[in-house]
Design an enzyme around this catalytic site. Structure first.
Site, PDB file in Angstrom:
ATOM      1  N   TYR A  99      38.285 104.304  -9.671  1.00  0.00           N
ATOM      2  CA  TYR A  99      38.878 105.607  -9.975  1.00  0.00           C
ATOM      3  C   TYR A  99      40.273 105.428 -10.551  1.00  0.00           C
ATOM      4  O   TYR A  99      40.685 106.121 -11.488  1.00  0.00           O
ATOM      5  CB  TYR A  99      38.944 106.476  -8.715  1.00  0.00           C
ATOM      6  CG  TYR A  99      37.653 107.169  -8.380  1.00  0.00           C
ATOM      7  CD1 TYR A  99      37.522 108.544  -8.546  1.00  0.00           C
ATOM      8  CD2 TYR A  99      36.556 106.461  -7.892  1.00  0.00           C
ATOM      9  CE1 TYR A  99      36.338 109.191  -8.233  1.00  0.00           C
ATOM     10  CE2 TYR A  99      35.373 107.095  -7.584  1.00  0.00           C
ATOM     11  CZ  TYR A  99      35.256 108.459  -7.757  1.00  0.00           C
ATOM     12  OH  TYR A  99      34.081 109.097  -7.457  1.00  0.00           O
ATOM     13  N   HIS A 109      23.969 115.986  -7.480  1.00  0.00           N
ATOM     14  CA  HIS A 109      24.672 114.851  -8.076  1.00  0.00           C
ATOM     15  C   HIS A 109      23.885 113.546  -7.992  1.00  0.00           C
ATOM     16  O   HIS A 109      24.012 112.688  -8.851  1.00  0.00           O
ATOM     17  CB  HIS A 109      26.021 114.688  -7.358  1.00  0.00           C
ATOM     18  CG  HIS A 109      26.936 113.702  -7.994  1.00  0.00           C
ATOM     19  ND1 HIS A 109      27.488 113.883  -9.248  1.00  0.00           N
ATOM     20  CD2 HIS A 109      27.400 112.497  -7.561  1.00  0.00           C
ATOM     21  CE1 HIS A 109      28.267 112.867  -9.543  1.00  0.00           C
ATOM     22  NE2 HIS A 109      28.219 111.998  -8.545  1.00  0.00           N
ATOM     23  N   ASP A 128      27.259 109.959 -12.809  1.00  0.00           N
ATOM     24  CA  ASP A 128      28.549 109.647 -12.203  1.00  0.00           C
ATOM     25  C   ASP A 128      29.247 108.538 -12.999  1.00  0.00           C
ATOM     26  O   ASP A 128      29.285 108.596 -14.224  1.00  0.00           O
ATOM     27  CB  ASP A 128      28.356 109.268 -10.726  1.00  0.00           C
ATOM     28  CG  ASP A 128      29.653 109.278  -9.937  1.00  0.00           C
ATOM     29  OD1 ASP A 128      30.137 110.366  -9.598  1.00  0.00           O
ATOM     30  OD2 ASP A 128      30.203 108.182  -9.692  1.00  0.00           O
TER      31      ASP A 128
END
Length: 377
Positions: free
Chosen positions: A299, A353, A170
């Site tokens: 982000y 993930h 990630d």
């Protein structure tokens, strides 16, 4: 300066959390809609009841504090990290970086598998990304993966590791990649179990890609249309979302648990791979440290600095990529090889993930196999 750290959340904060859970105002739900509209209402009520009456944050603290925790002040930031040295003198220094919506807690299952493995042991450095957990929150713009990689490098040098390895998934994959990109003379090898969907190699030509790369891009686009709404909000207006999530523990929990359910490898029951205690330990960490806004803000920062390689950005150190079947992004090897010196490519039989906590043994085995081959050269 490096200082010892002890996790300690006050009884008042724990009591406040329980009061807020008790006072939750629940939404309605479409009958028999399962998880199709997001976090399932029945499961969230079940989880909230467990959070209120059974879950123990004190036990989580005991586990955290059973490891050597430290903080490092650098460039106006405070980095929280766990540093565990192997009993073997030739252990490889390895910095492992988590992503969102995870935390350093994800790595706990990996620790015993890596520090004292006779074949290939590691000195582990497990930091909390800036804006996550017990690390400080950025107060200025520009705290992206490249900026954090610079802090990680200073941390490793401060710990006495002039040469070291990096691993990440990630956001941690982006930080680890930037380490290898910015400090090639210091990085022994790089192990990844994810590469950002913004990744583009140098000289990328959309019209000249292979069928495999085209298929990958189409699958990624299809996924984004159905699942990436969270990322668009977090990349554009993160603080607007944070007002609600920072004030409602159930709102925060639902936002995070939806991702654990959607991105992990199970057959319809999230608790096939995560216990309630594991899920709530992570959510509680976000709650007590009030880091939902500071964590999702990355982000926005990364959207202004995507993983687009320039002409001289090729990663020359040995690179391993572990591809888990339920991972969000599964780029073909030929695509990554345009930017990474791929020496090991592992296709896993299960996992998603959150590889470090979902399939810790598979990930540890791959790490050991890769770094054993690197050191034996």
């Amino acid at each position: 300066m490096i200082k010892k750290f002890t996790a300690k959340i006050s009884d008042e904060s724990i009591s406040e959390l329980k009061e807020k859970i008790k006072n939750t105002r629940w939404p309605d739900e479409i009958h028999d809609s399962s998880w199709n509209y997001g976090s399932n209402l029945n499961y969230m009520k079940e989880l909230s009841n467990y959070w209120l009456h059974t879950f123990s944050w004190k036990k989580v603290e005991e586990k955290i504090n059973s490891y050597p925790n430290y903080t490092f002040d650098v460039d106006g930031n405070t980095i929280h990290f766990i540093h565990i040295k192997s009993k073997y003198k030739n252990a490889i220094p390895l910095i492992i970086t988590h992503g969102w919506p995870g935390s350093f807690l994800e790595m706990f299952k990996l620790i015993p598998l890596l520090i004292n493995n006779e074949e290939c042991a590691f000195d582990l450095v497990i930091p909390s990304v800036i804006g996550f957990g017990f690390s400080s929150k950025a107060t200025k713009e520009g705290c992206n993966t490249s900026y954090i990689a610079n802090l990680w490098h200073k941390l490793m040098l401060e710990l006495g590791y002039n040469k070291y390895a990096a691993q990440g998934g990630d956001i941690g994959s982006g930080i680890s990649t930037r380490l290898a990109m910015n400090y090639p003379q210091h990085i022994l090898a790089l192990h990844l179990n994810y590469v950002s969907d913004s990744f583009k190699p140098a000289f990328y030509d959309e019209k000249a890609v292979s069928k495999e790369v085209r298929k990958y891009e189409e699958e990624l686009n299809t996924w984004a249309q159905k699942e990436a709404g969270y990322a668009y909000v977090q990349s554009t207006k993160p603080i607007t979302l944070a007002y609600g999530l920072n004030d409602s523990p159930i709102g925060l929990c639902a936002w995070i648990i939806e991702k654990y359910n959607s991105w992990s490898d199970h057959k319809g029951n999230i608790e096939e791979v995560f216990t309630k205690d594991e899920l709530l330990a992570n959510v509680s960490l976000y709650w007590f440290t009030q880091t939902i806004h500071s964590s999702i803000r990355i982000y926005n920062e990364n959207s202004k600095n995507p993983m687009v390689f320039k002409e001289n950005d090729y990663i020359h150190c040995p690179v391993a990529y572990a591809q888990f079947p339920k991972e969000i992004s599964k780029p073909p090897r030929e695509f990554l090889e345009k930017a990474y010196n791929i020496e090991r490519w592992s296709v896993m039989v299960k996992g998603g993930h959150f590889a470090a906590s979902e399939q810790s043994e598979l990930l540890a085995k791959d790490l050991i196999g890769f770094f054993k081959s690197v050191t034996n050269k």
